[in-house]
Design a protein around this motif. Structure first.
Motif, PDB file in Angstrom:
ATOM      1  N   ILE A  32      -3.536   1.733 -12.392  1.00  0.00           N
ATOM      2  CA  ILE A  32      -2.255   1.296 -12.931  1.00  0.00           C
ATOM      3  C   ILE A  32      -1.516   0.404 -11.943  1.00  0.00           C
ATOM      4  CG2 ILE A  32       0.048   2.115 -13.568  1.00  0.00           C
ATOM      5  CD1 ILE A  32      -1.299   4.516 -14.891  1.00  0.00           C
ATOM      6  N   VAL A  33      -1.481   0.831 -10.688  1.00  0.00           N
ATOM      7  CA  VAL A  33      -0.805   0.042  -9.659  1.00  0.00           C
ATOM      8  C   VAL A  33      -1.452  -1.331  -9.528  1.00  0.00           C
ATOM      9  CG1 VAL A  33      -0.337  -0.120  -7.186  1.00  0.00           C
ATOM     10  CG2 VAL A  33       0.038   2.038  -8.382  1.00  0.00           C
ATOM     11  N   ALA A  34      -2.771  -1.377  -9.620  1.00  0.00           N
ATOM     12  CA  ALA A  34      -3.504  -2.627  -9.413  1.00  0.00           C
ATOM     13  C   ALA A  34      -3.209  -3.672 -10.482  1.00  0.00           C
ATOM     14  CB  ALA A  34      -5.002  -2.349  -9.353  1.00  0.00           C
ATOM     15  N   VAL A  35      -2.922  -3.245 -11.713  1.00  0.00           N
ATOM     16  CA  VAL A  35      -2.755  -4.213 -12.808  1.00  0.00           C
ATOM     17  C   VAL A  35      -1.323  -4.316 -13.324  1.00  0.00           C
ATOM     18  CG1 VAL A  35      -5.140  -3.847 -13.528  1.00  0.00           C
ATOM     19  CG2 VAL A  35      -3.306  -2.527 -14.626  1.00  0.00           C
ATOM     20  N   SER A  36      -0.412  -3.549 -12.756  1.00  0.00           N
ATOM     21  CA  SER A  36       0.949  -3.486 -13.298  1.00  0.00           C
ATOM     22  C   SER A  36       1.697  -4.812 -13.217  1.00  0.00           C
ATOM     23  CB  SER A  36       1.748  -2.391 -12.584  1.00  0.00           C
ATOM     24  OG  SER A  36       1.812  -2.648 -11.193  1.00  0.00           O
ATOM     25  N   ASP A  37       1.256  -5.717 -12.354  1.00  0.00           N
ATOM     26  CA  ASP A  37       1.935  -7.008 -12.224  1.00  0.00           C
ATOM     27  C   ASP A  37       1.489  -8.027 -13.260  1.00  0.00           C
ATOM     28  OD1 ASP A  37       3.439  -6.161 -10.072  1.00  0.00           O
ATOM     29  OD2 ASP A  37       2.053  -6.937  -8.568  1.00  0.00           O
ATOM     30  N   ILE A  38       0.409  -7.738 -13.968  1.00  0.00           N
ATOM     31  CA  ILE A  38      -0.115  -8.740 -14.902  1.00  0.00           C
ATOM     32  C   ILE A  38      -0.113  -8.284 -16.357  1.00  0.00           C
ATOM     33  CG2 ILE A  38      -1.528  -9.885 -13.151  1.00  0.00           C
ATOM     34  CD1 ILE A  38      -3.939  -8.336 -14.184  1.00  0.00           C
ATOM     35  N   VAL A  39       0.098  -6.998 -16.603  1.00  0.00           N
ATOM     36  CA  VAL A  39       0.146  -6.498 -17.978  1.00  0.00           C
ATOM     37  C   VAL A  39       1.282  -5.487 -18.119  1.00  0.00           C
ATOM     38  CG1 VAL A  39      -2.327  -6.802 -18.395  1.00  0.00           C
ATOM     39  CG2 VAL A  39      -1.481  -4.628 -17.483  1.00  0.00           C
ATOM     40  N   LEU A  56       0.917  14.313 -12.920  1.00  0.00           N
ATOM     41  CA  LEU A  56       0.519  12.928 -13.158  1.00  0.00           C
ATOM     42  C   LEU A  56       1.625  12.161 -13.879  1.00  0.00           C
ATOM     43  CD1 LEU A  56      -1.607  10.732 -12.958  1.00  0.00           C
ATOM     44  CD2 LEU A  56      -2.605  11.578 -15.101  1.00  0.00           C
ATOM     45  N   THR A  57       2.218  12.788 -14.860  1.00  0.00           N
ATOM     46  CA  THR A  57       3.344  12.158 -15.556  1.00  0.00           C
ATOM     47  C   THR A  57       4.447  11.795 -14.582  1.00  0.00           C
ATOM     48  OG1 THR A  57       2.934  13.235 -17.690  1.00  0.00           O
ATOM     49  CG2 THR A  57       5.194  12.562 -17.224  1.00  0.00           C
ATOM     50  N   GLU A  58       4.740  12.715 -13.677  1.00  0.00           N
ATOM     51  CA  GLU A  58       5.806  12.478 -12.704  1.00  0.00           C
ATOM     52  C   GLU A  58       5.484  11.274 -11.826  1.00  0.00           C
ATOM     53  OE1 GLU A  58       7.989  12.580  -9.019  1.00  0.00           O
ATOM     54  OE2 GLU A  58       5.862  13.110  -9.181  1.00  0.00           O
ATOM     55  N   ARG A  59       4.238  11.161 -11.388  1.00  0.00           N
ATOM     56  CA  ARG A  59       3.821  10.035 -10.543  1.00  0.00           C
ATOM     57  C   ARG A  59       3.908   8.714 -11.309  1.00  0.00           C
ATOM     58  NH1 ARG A  59       0.976  10.690  -5.825  1.00  0.00           N
ATOM     59  NH2 ARG A  59       1.661  12.580  -4.768  1.00  0.00           N
ATOM     60  N   ILE A  60       3.457   8.720 -12.546  1.00  0.00           N
ATOM     61  CA  ILE A  60       3.491   7.491 -13.339  1.00  0.00           C
ATOM     62  C   ILE A  60       4.926   7.074 -13.629  1.00  0.00           C
ATOM     63  CG2 ILE A  60       2.822   6.448 -15.533  1.00  0.00           C
ATOM     64  CD1 ILE A  60       0.378   8.280 -15.538  1.00  0.00           C
ATOM     65  N   ASN A  61       5.773   8.049 -13.900  1.00  0.00           N
ATOM     66  CA  ASN A  61       7.182   7.731 -14.145  1.00  0.00           C
ATOM     67  C   ASN A  61       7.845   7.097 -12.929  1.00  0.00           C
ATOM     68  OD1 ASN A  61       7.248   8.582 -16.805  1.00  0.00           O
ATOM     69  ND2 ASN A  61       7.851  10.671 -16.294  1.00  0.00           N
ATOM     70  N   ARG A  62       7.404   7.497 -11.747  1.00  0.00           N
ATOM     71  CA  ARG A  62       7.930   6.884 -10.526  1.00  0.00           C
ATOM     72  C   ARG A  62       7.668   5.383 -10.502  1.00  0.00           C
ATOM     73  NH1 ARG A  62       5.969  10.250  -5.253  1.00  0.00           N
ATOM     74  NH2 ARG A  62       6.395  12.379  -5.972  1.00  0.00           N
ATOM     75  N   LEU A  63       6.585   4.977 -11.145  1.00  0.00           N
ATOM     76  CA  LEU A  63       6.216   3.564 -11.184  1.00  0.00           C
ATOM     77  C   LEU A  63       6.979   2.808 -12.273  1.00  0.00           C
ATOM     78  CD1 LEU A  63       2.345   4.019 -10.849  1.00  0.00           C
ATOM     79  CD2 LEU A  63       3.951   3.388  -9.032  1.00  0.00           C
ATOM     80  N   GLY A  64       7.806   3.522 -13.019  1.00  0.00           N
ATOM     81  CA  GLY A  64       8.567   2.888 -14.081  1.00  0.00           C
ATOM     82  C   GLY A  64       7.750   2.601 -15.327  1.00  0.00           C
ATOM     83  N   ILE A  65       6.666   3.361 -15.525  1.00  0.00           N
ATOM     84  CA  ILE A  65       5.769   3.148 -16.657  1.00  0.00           C
ATOM     85  C   ILE A  65       5.934   4.299 -17.644  1.00  0.00           C
ATOM     86  CG2 ILE A  65       3.341   3.035 -17.352  1.00  0.00           C
ATOM     87  CD1 ILE A  65       2.799   1.717 -14.629  1.00  0.00           C
TER      88      ILE A  65
END
Length: 227
Positions: A32-39, A56-65
């Motif tokens: 997710i981190v690797a592609v978050s800038d392009i999609v 896992l949900t908590e970690r992903i939410n930290r990324l604003g996803i």
């Protein structure tokens, strides 16, 4: 599938069978981190099991996803009976309707447990990426082979895993070794009294294909005093 909405960036729909922080979960985070800038990314995690506190949900939410709990058709061993198979089929029908509504540009199906969604993507004319982490046999191998054939690209975590797929889909399979940074998840440090000591942790299931025999042989060959 009909016309997809006009978007500024493609929508990547990530489907994953657990809400934990083990190997495949961490690989998912790295992806997710690797592609978050392009999609743009939306993540669907399963609701059939209570994974509280949902790390896992908590970690992903930290990324604003955004993360959404869905009744996904996860291929779990616990569902390998008549009742479980029927329930999985019902989940599959419902999730296909949901996919038709969302109309993602690409589905990223992580692990063989998500093979059914990779298969459905082909029927819905959605591009799919299938990430295979497991060395499979029997019915699991057959289903994953169909998922790999249905996908535009398949990722395998090793040459050995890729070799379980039929030859005609290996040409679209790319081997990408698992790897992720060490963070503060454990919340503690391991210390030794001798600077020459090594603390080694092998965290995995005791499957024959996980490499325990290989690491034990390598440790013995190192001829260390603490081996």
């Amino acid at each position: 599938m009909g016309h997809r909405p006009v978007r500024a960036r493609p929508l990547l729909l990530v489907v994953h069978p657990s809400d934990e922080l083990y190997g495949a979960d961490r690989v998912l985070l790295e992806t997710i981190v690797a592609v978050s800038d392009i999609v743009d990314i939306e993540v669907w995690l399963p609701s059939d099991i209570d994974y509280a506190p949902y790390p896992l949900t908590e970690r992903i939410n930290r990324l604003g996803i955004p993360v959404k709990l869905q009744d996904l058709p996860v291929l779990r061993r616990a569902y390998r009976n008549v009742g479980g198979a029927f329930a999985t089929l019902i989940r599959l029908v419902r999730i296909v309707r949901r996919l038709y509504s969302v109309k993602p540009d690409v589905i990223y199906a992580n692990t063989s447990a998500m093979a059914l969604l990779a298969c459905c993507a082909r029927l819905l004319r959605i591009r799919a990426i299938f990430h295979l982490h497991e060395h499979l046999s029997g019915i699991d191998r057959s289903i994953s082979a169909v998922a790999a054939y249905a996908s535009q690209a398949t990722i395998a975590v090793s040459e050995d895993v890729a070799a379980t797929l039929p030859a005609h889909v290996q040409s679209t399979t790319r081997v990408v070794y698992n790897g992720f940074g060490i963070d503060d998840t454990l919340g503690r440090e391991y210390k030794t009294t001798d600077s020459d000591d090594i603390v080694f942790v092998l965290a995995s299931r005791w499957n024959s294909w996980k490499g325990h025999e290989t690491i034990l042989k390598a440790w013995k060959d190192a001829a260390r005093r603490d081996s």
